[in-house]
Scaffold this motif. Structure first.
Motif, PDB file in Angstrom:
ATOM      1  N   ASP A 294       0.847  -1.192   0.000  1.00 13.75           N
ATOM      2  CA  ASP A 294       0.000   0.000   0.000  1.00 13.75           C
ATOM      3  C   ASP A 294       0.888   1.250   0.000  1.00 13.75           C
ATOM      4  OD1 ASP A 294      -2.240   1.755   0.399  1.00 13.75           O
ATOM      5  OD2 ASP A 294      -3.318   0.105   1.339  1.00 13.75           O
ATOM      6  N   ILE A 295       0.299   2.418   0.193  1.00 12.18           N
ATOM      7  CA  ILE A 295       0.973   3.691  -0.049  1.00 12.18           C
ATOM      8  C   ILE A 295       2.243   3.915   0.760  1.00 12.18           C
ATOM      9  CG2 ILE A 295      -1.037   4.933  -0.893  1.00 12.18           C
ATOM     10  CD1 ILE A 295      -1.535   5.934   1.938  1.00 12.18           C
ATOM     11  N   ASP A 296       2.436   3.190   1.859  1.00 10.92           N
ATOM     12  CA  ASP A 296       3.589   3.463   2.715  1.00 10.92           C
ATOM     13  C   ASP A 296       4.915   2.990   2.125  1.00 10.92           C
ATOM     14  OD1 ASP A 296       2.404   4.593   5.330  1.00 10.92           O
ATOM     15  OD2 ASP A 296       1.132   2.876   4.876  1.00 10.92           O
ATOM     16  N   TYR A 297       4.878   2.238   0.997  1.00 10.80           N
ATOM     17  CA  TYR A 297       6.148   1.867   0.376  1.00 10.80           C
ATOM     18  C   TYR A 297       6.778   3.063  -0.337  1.00 10.80           C
ATOM     19  CZ  TYR A 297       4.473   1.859  -4.479  1.00 10.80           C
ATOM     20  OH  TYR A 297       3.998   2.236  -5.713  1.00 10.80           O
ATOM     21  N   MET A 298       5.965   4.108  -0.585  1.00  3.49           N
ATOM     22  CA  MET A 298       6.444   5.265  -1.343  1.00  3.49           C
ATOM     23  C   MET A 298       7.241   6.217  -0.454  1.00  3.49           C
ATOM     24  SD  MET A 298       2.940   6.260  -3.318  1.00  3.49           S
ATOM     25  CE  MET A 298       1.830   5.036  -4.017  1.00  3.49           C
ATOM     26  N   ASP A 299       7.977   7.093  -1.108  1.00  2.00           N
ATOM     27  CA  ASP A 299       8.684   8.178  -0.429  1.00  2.00           C
ATOM     28  C   ASP A 299       7.715   9.343  -0.257  1.00  2.00           C
ATOM     29  OD1 ASP A 299      10.382  10.113   0.532  1.00  2.00           O
ATOM     30  OD2 ASP A 299      11.472  10.391  -1.352  1.00  2.00           O
ATOM     31  N   GLY A 300       7.196   9.499   0.961  1.00  2.00           N
ATOM     32  CA  GLY A 300       6.257  10.590   1.206  1.00  2.00           C
ATOM     33  C   GLY A 300       5.000  10.502   0.363  1.00  2.00           C
ATOM     34  N   PHE A 301       4.571   9.297   0.069  1.00  2.00           N
ATOM     35  CA  PHE A 301       3.361   9.043  -0.723  1.00  2.00           C
ATOM     36  C   PHE A 301       3.461   9.588  -2.150  1.00  2.00           C
ATOM     37  CE2 PHE A 301       1.633   9.641   3.727  1.00  2.00           C
ATOM     38  CZ  PHE A 301       1.652   8.286   4.035  1.00  2.00           C
ATOM     39  N   ARG A 302       4.685   9.788  -2.635  1.00  2.00           N
ATOM     40  CA  ARG A 302       4.877  10.222  -4.016  1.00  2.00           C
ATOM     41  C   ARG A 302       4.845   8.992  -4.915  1.00  2.00           C
ATOM     42  NH1 ARG A 302       8.207  12.916  -0.647  1.00  2.00           N
ATOM     43  NH2 ARG A 302       8.403  15.207  -0.804  1.00  2.00           N
ATOM     44  N   CYS A 303       3.919   8.971  -5.862  1.00  2.00           N
ATOM     45  CA  CYS A 303       3.779   7.822  -6.762  1.00  2.00           C
ATOM     46  C   CYS A 303       5.059   7.617  -7.574  1.00  2.00           C
ATOM     47  CB  CYS A 303       2.600   8.039  -7.703  1.00  2.00           C
ATOM     48  SG  CYS A 303       1.017   8.046  -6.864  1.00  2.00           S
ATOM     49  N   PHE A 304       5.382   6.352  -7.832  1.00  2.00           N
ATOM     50  CA  PHE A 304       6.549   5.935  -8.611  1.00  2.00           C
ATOM     51  C   PHE A 304       7.868   6.203  -7.873  1.00  2.00           C
ATOM     52  CE2 PHE A 304       3.169   7.044 -11.628  1.00  2.00           C
ATOM     53  CZ  PHE A 304       2.982   5.821 -12.257  1.00  2.00           C
ATOM     54  N   THR A 305       7.808   6.284  -6.540  1.00  2.00           N
ATOM     55  CA  THR A 305       9.031   6.390  -5.735  1.00  2.00           C
ATOM     56  C   THR A 305       9.000   5.311  -4.664  1.00  2.00           C
ATOM     57  OG1 THR A 305       8.113   7.873  -4.044  1.00  2.00           O
ATOM     58  CG2 THR A 305       9.017   8.907  -6.052  1.00  2.00           C
ATOM     59  N   TRP A 306      10.156   5.104  -4.015  1.00  2.00           N
ATOM     60  CA  TRP A 306      10.270   4.135  -2.936  1.00  2.00           C
ATOM     61  C   TRP A 306      10.879   4.801  -1.709  1.00  2.00           C
ATOM     62  CZ3 TRP A 306       9.004  -1.172  -3.116  1.00  2.00           C
ATOM     63  CH2 TRP A 306       8.542  -1.609  -4.362  1.00  2.00           C
ATOM     64  N   ASN A 307      10.350   4.442  -0.565  1.00  2.00           N
ATOM     65  CA  ASN A 307      10.927   4.874   0.702  1.00  2.00           C
ATOM     66  C   ASN A 307      12.154   3.999   0.979  1.00  2.00           C
ATOM     67  OD1 ASN A 307      11.550   4.993   3.519  1.00  2.00           O
ATOM     68  ND2 ASN A 307       9.517   5.850   3.912  1.00  2.00           N
ATOM     69  N   LYS A 308      13.324   4.588   0.798  1.00  2.00           N
ATOM     70  CA  LYS A 308      14.560   3.805   0.890  1.00  2.00           C
ATOM     71  C   LYS A 308      14.855   3.357   2.319  1.00  2.00           C
ATOM     72  CE  LYS A 308      15.645   3.792  -3.443  1.00  2.00           C
ATOM     73  NZ  LYS A 308      15.636   2.516  -4.224  1.00  2.00           N
ATOM     74  N   GLN A 309      14.245   4.015   3.306  1.00  2.00           N
ATOM     75  CA  GLN A 309      14.415   3.563   4.677  1.00  2.00           C
ATOM     76  C   GLN A 309      13.677   2.253   4.899  1.00  2.00           C
ATOM     77  OE1 GLN A 309      13.185   6.407   7.641  1.00  2.00           O
ATOM     78  NE2 GLN A 309      13.339   4.938   9.322  1.00  2.00           N
ATOM     79  N   TYR A 310      12.462   2.165   4.342  1.00  2.00           N
ATOM     80  CA  TYR A 310      11.663   0.946   4.496  1.00  2.00           C
ATOM     81  C   TYR A 310      12.079  -0.132   3.493  1.00  2.00           C
ATOM     82  CZ  TYR A 310       8.397   3.864   7.208  1.00  2.00           C
ATOM     83  OH  TYR A 310       7.815   4.695   8.129  1.00  2.00           O
ATOM     84  N   PHE A 311      12.421   0.288   2.278  1.00  2.00           N
ATOM     85  CA  PHE A 311      12.721  -0.658   1.205  1.00  2.00           C
ATOM     86  C   PHE A 311      14.032  -0.235   0.526  1.00  2.00           C
ATOM     87  CE2 PHE A 311       8.153  -0.772   1.829  1.00  2.00           C
ATOM     88  CZ  PHE A 311       7.898  -2.136   1.888  1.00  2.00           C
ATOM     89  N   PRO A 312      15.163  -0.556   1.156  1.00  2.00           N
ATOM     90  CA  PRO A 312      16.452  -0.086   0.621  1.00  2.00           C
ATOM     91  C   PRO A 312      16.812  -0.679  -0.734  1.00  2.00           C
ATOM     92  CG  PRO A 312      16.771  -1.616   2.458  1.00  2.00           C
ATOM     93  CD  PRO A 312      15.315  -1.289   2.415  1.00  2.00           C
ATOM     94  N   ASN A 313      16.308  -1.884  -1.018  1.00  2.00           N
ATOM     95  CA  ASN A 313      16.638  -2.527  -2.294  1.00  2.00           C
ATOM     96  C   ASN A 313      15.405  -3.275  -2.797  1.00  2.00           C
ATOM     97  OD1 ASN A 313      17.693  -3.886  -4.490  1.00  2.00           O
ATOM     98  ND2 ASN A 313      19.581  -4.493  -3.437  1.00  2.00           N
ATOM     99  N   PRO A 314      14.436  -2.524  -3.358  1.00  2.00           N
ATOM    100  CA  PRO A 314      13.175  -3.180  -3.748  1.00  2.00           C
ATOM    101  C   PRO A 314      13.359  -4.253  -4.808  1.00  2.00           C
ATOM    102  CG  PRO A 314      13.248  -0.887  -4.500  1.00  2.00           C
ATOM    103  CD  PRO A 314      14.385  -1.068  -3.565  1.00  2.00           C
ATOM    104  N   LYS A 315      14.305  -4.083  -5.722  1.00  2.00           N
ATOM    105  CA  LYS A 315      14.513  -5.095  -6.760  1.00  2.00           C
ATOM    106  C   LYS A 315      14.918  -6.428  -6.139  1.00  2.00           C
ATOM    107  CE  LYS A 315      17.320  -6.038 -10.900  1.00  2.00           C
ATOM    108  NZ  LYS A 315      16.183  -6.288 -11.831  1.00  2.00           N
ATOM    109  N   LYS A 316      15.834  -6.373  -5.189  1.00  2.00           N
ATOM    110  CA  LYS A 316      16.288  -7.604  -4.523  1.00  2.00           C
ATOM    111  C   LYS A 316      15.141  -8.232  -3.730  1.00  2.00           C
ATOM    112  CE  LYS A 316      20.057  -9.272  -1.531  1.00  2.00           C
ATOM    113  NZ  LYS A 316      19.313  -9.733  -0.343  1.00  2.00           N
TER     114      LYS A 316
END
Length: 799
Positions: A294-316
């Motif tokens: 859900d929306i919390d994976y984003m950086d500040g709820f910005r679409c097409f971004t990732w919160n690197k603190q929560y998901f440092p390496n989303p591809k992996k």
């Protein structure tokens, strides 16, 4: 909501007498003295379009709802002029156009009235916005019933109801609440066992009154646009729904994993939490194919971004999830945060992609990131840009699908919950205000998403999910019924919504299992799961602010029940996939209300609980707490109790035992139900034998199994396997004939057939007219045999 009476008070105008008639091939034009033109178009012998213009001028003919692949063509078309009326005749219906007032009456070839105008078309000028409020009223005949209209949270039979189609974020909605998340202005009328349908293709706010204000009048109207509707003649409800679905389209086959069980929550983060959830599914042996972010994976709820603190390496992370058999689905909303350092925002600003108000400023509204601007998805350039934004998410990082939420569009802290009505839209070259574009906004967003996901998933198939929809959105994506509540009433609502959506051309649908708002107890969660595994889309989703809502959240007893039913869904995967195949090939709904199954039985006209799953299974959820069973109605035919093999004669209501670990589930006699072994995820196991449960019938029944590679597009080139079975049961014989189509070679070579209700002891078996050794087919008492998959005729003799 505007009422009929209020409309009448404000100065209706009506067509007067016809002064001109002309015909152009399949189109007929009737012009009145006061400038009304009725255009009648014959699409098929049983499908007719009616468009009305005032002041002699039609609006540009454009619709987002109509499929490019619609079937056109008719066998017969003649027009006769008589003294009181014109008569248009096809091979199925006759249409009478009254010369004095342009009123329409449609009859079948036996002169039975199907529908007839009461006031007929009338209109009034809209002084606030310009254009007309357009309205149609028709006679409601005695005993007439009405069905359809998408996700309405009311009784399946709409007689006596009034509904409004204005796509709305309806958090924690209640029974009969209007409006909801979708606008599907299509209904089925049923009178004297004859069915017809009407689709009012108008994207403004539309209203339908099914004999609520006046018991002999059914009417529909819109705040603007044209009176533009399609009429479908049955006489079977199946034919009406198939014709409507052909007009508005069907999706492609989804990847098979999309029909598995999905788990979601607002929200799973950080990365370790996602992995822990996935790990627990596998540890507890509860099948699951997808986890949602859900929306919390984003950086500040910005679409097409990732919160690197929560998901440092989303591809992996996504790769590791894939290795464990989990697909990752990500949320994308329409609101783009106003932030000059945010690349998506800056691209949209540079290209003029955001919606503007009437006097020029950008439309702004508050959503999760704070102040946002909103792309105009009715602009094809915007849709192309939006589709390309998915490259990183899908192609680079490996997400398997996208979930579009808040796309009504939902706007916080304003009374309307949405965009201002003066917001301007391109509407694919037909500029308009939000009054016209609102109901299609979410549809066009998810269309752009679908095009992007499909582009970057290739050669795999896309999976996309939407909350908001207009008629035709089913071409692009699955849907769910929005923010429901963890109550027994909402369990009832979910059941009727699925039946209604399927009847309205939108079969790939589900509800938030267990309820989104509030907290279910274990019993409610189990009962909801028992229902939802028989819905085409199967996902748990919850708001997360009230505790956990995973299959194991309610103690061991409930966990075991939930596991058993999720396993049952995975066993029924080939049956479910075949249902989907029939939906896209024939427009046949994946679930059917009992009235759809047998419209001639008046008892079915008011049933809400029971439904047909596919073509051969009967389901009836338990919808009350502390129940040990329930009364249910059995439609025509004979039905085997799935759990006990007891055979029940249809046409009666009776008590069925259903303690907490059971749901009333029955199989039509003669049915052949294909099954896969239980898997923890689709594709985990190679299918070594196709299990088929065979339910004896004295007489004939047809079944089928569709299979392909479960992914990709080779099925469109003939690489599929369609097996059609004809079962014929006699006193001491059972004959199963097989007809094969397609050139896909299934991984298994054998069927394991398990027999139910066989009235004789098996003595000899012939395969393609040759007797076989009973040891070779592993005859197990009188219960099961194994045979090669490619037989043409299996003949079983007994005594």
């Amino acid at each position: 909501m505007i009422t009929n009476t209020e409309v009448a008070k404000r100065g209706n105008q009506h067509p007067d007498h016809i002064v001109d008639f002309r015909q152009e091939n399949d189109k007929m034009y009737f012009t009145t003295q006061n400038g009304v033109i009725l255009q009648v178009t014959i699409l098929r012998d049983s499908v007719v379009r009616f468009r009305y213009a005032t002041e002699y001028v039609f609006e540009p003919d454009f619709s987002y709802a109509i499929s490019e692949d619609v079937n056109l063509g008719y066998n017969e078309l003649t027009v006769e002029e008589e003294i009181p009326e014109y008569v248009i005749i096809t091979s199925k219906i006759k249409i009478y156009i009254n010369k004095a007032n342009l009123k329409v009456q449609i009859v079948d070839m036996d002169d039975v009235i199907l529908t007839e105008d009461e006031l007929g078309f009338h209109w009034e000028e809209n002084f606030d916005f310009g254009g007309n409020v357009v309205k149609m009223s028709k006679v409601c005949h005695s005993g007439e019933s009405y069905y359809g209209m998408g996700d309405k949270a009311s009784h399946t039979n709409l007689k006596g109801k009034r509904v409004n189609n204005w796509v709305t974020d309806s958090y924690a909605y209640g029974k009969d609440q209007e409006p909801l998340y979708k606008s599907i202005p299509f209904y089925i009328g049923l009178k004297e066992n004859i069915a017809y349908g009407i689709f009012f293709d108008n994207s403004f706010s539309t209203y339908f009154d099914f004999a609520a204000e006046k018991r002999n009048v059914t009417s529909f109207w819109a705040d603007g646009g044209e009176m533009n509707y399609y009429f479908f003649y049955g006489p079977r409800m199946q034919e009406v729904v198939e014709s409507y679905t052909d007009l508005t389209g069907v999706p492609e086959l989804p990847p098979l994993w999309a029909l598995g069980f999905h788990q979601s929550k607002w929200s799973y983060y950080p990365e370790q939490k996602v992995k822990d959830i996935a790990s627990k599914f596998r540890k507890l042996n509860i099948p699951c194919d997808a986890i949602y972010l859900d929306i919390d994976y984003m950086d500040g709820f910005r679409c097409f971004t990732w919160n690197k603190q929560y998901f440092p390496n989303p591809k992996k992370m996504i790769e590791e999830m894939e290795d464990d058999g989990f697909k990752v689905i990500t949320m994308i909303d329409p609101g783009i945060k106003i932030d000059r350092d945010y690349w998506v925002y800056q691209q949209a600003m540079d290209n003029g992609f955001f919606c503007r108000r009437a006097d020029g400023p950008h439309f702004k509204g508050k959503v999760w990131p704070g102040e946002c601007k909103f792309p105009d998805f009715t602009n094809p350039r915007v849709r192309e840009w939006w589709a390309d934004l998915y490259k990183e998410m899908i192609a680079d990082l490996g997400a398997s699908g996208v979930w579009n939420d808040m796309n009504e569009p939902a706007v916080m802290e304003v009374p309307s919950k949405t965009a201002n009505l003066d917001v301007r839209h391109d509407y694919d070259g037909h500029p308009c205000s939000h009054r016209k574009a609102h109901n299609v906004y979410g549809m066009q967003m998810v269309r752009a998403t679908y095009e992007g996901v499909k582009k970057f998933m290739f050669p795999r198939r896309p999976f996309v999910l939407t909350r908001a929809a207009y008629a035709g959105t089913q071409r692009y994506c699955a849907t769910w019924t929005g923010d429901n509540v963890a109550t027994w009433e909402h369990l009832w609502i979910a059941n009727v919504q699925m039946q209604r959506l399927c009847m309205s051309g939108y079969s790939f649908a589900g509800s938030d299992i267990g309820g989104f708002a509030e907290q279910p107890n274990g019993e409610l969660f189990a009962r909801w799961m028992q229902l939802a595994v028989f819905h085409p889309f199967c996902r748990v989703h919850s708001s997360g602010d009230h505790g956990d809502q995973e299959p194991w959240s309610f103690g061991d007893e409930i966990t075991n029940i939930v596991r058993e039913f999720i396993e049952l869904r995975y066993q029924l995967m080939p049956y479910l996939y075949t249902m989907f195949y029939n939906y896209i090939k024939e427009g046949f709904p994946m679930l059917q209300s009992l009235v759809f199954y047998d419209q001639e039985d008046y008892q079915t006209h008011f049933r809400t609980d029971e439904f047909i799953f596919g073509k051969q299974m009967l389901v009836c959820p338990v919808q009350e707490p502390n129940a040990q069973g329930r009364r249910m109605y059995f439609p025509k035919g004979k039905w085997y109790n799935y759990w006990t093999d007891e055979l029940v004669e249809g046409g009666v209501e009776r008590w069925v035992s259903a303690e907490i670990h059971r749901i009333p589930l029955f199989v039509k006699e003669g049915g052949m139900i294909p099954k896969y072994p239980v898997q923890q995820y689709v594709g985990e196991k190679e299918i070594e034998k196709l299990a088929i449960d065979v339910y004896f019938k004295e007489g004939t029944e047809r079944s089928e199994v569709y299979e392909d590679q479960q992914e990709g597009y080779d099925y469109k080139k003939g690489r599929y396997s369609l097996r059609r079975f004809k079962l014929t049961g006699k006193e001491n014989e059972l004959i199963i004939q097989q007809f094969k189509d397609g050139n896909f070679i299934t991984p298994y070579n054998k069927f394991k057939m398990t027999f139910h209700g066989l009235p004789f002891t098996i003595e000899t078996v012939e395969l393609d007219n040759e007797e076989v050794d009973l040891n070779d087919i592993k005859l197990n008492g009188n219960n099961s045999i194994e045979v090669g998959k490619d037989f043409t005729e299996l003949h079983i003799f007994g005594k």
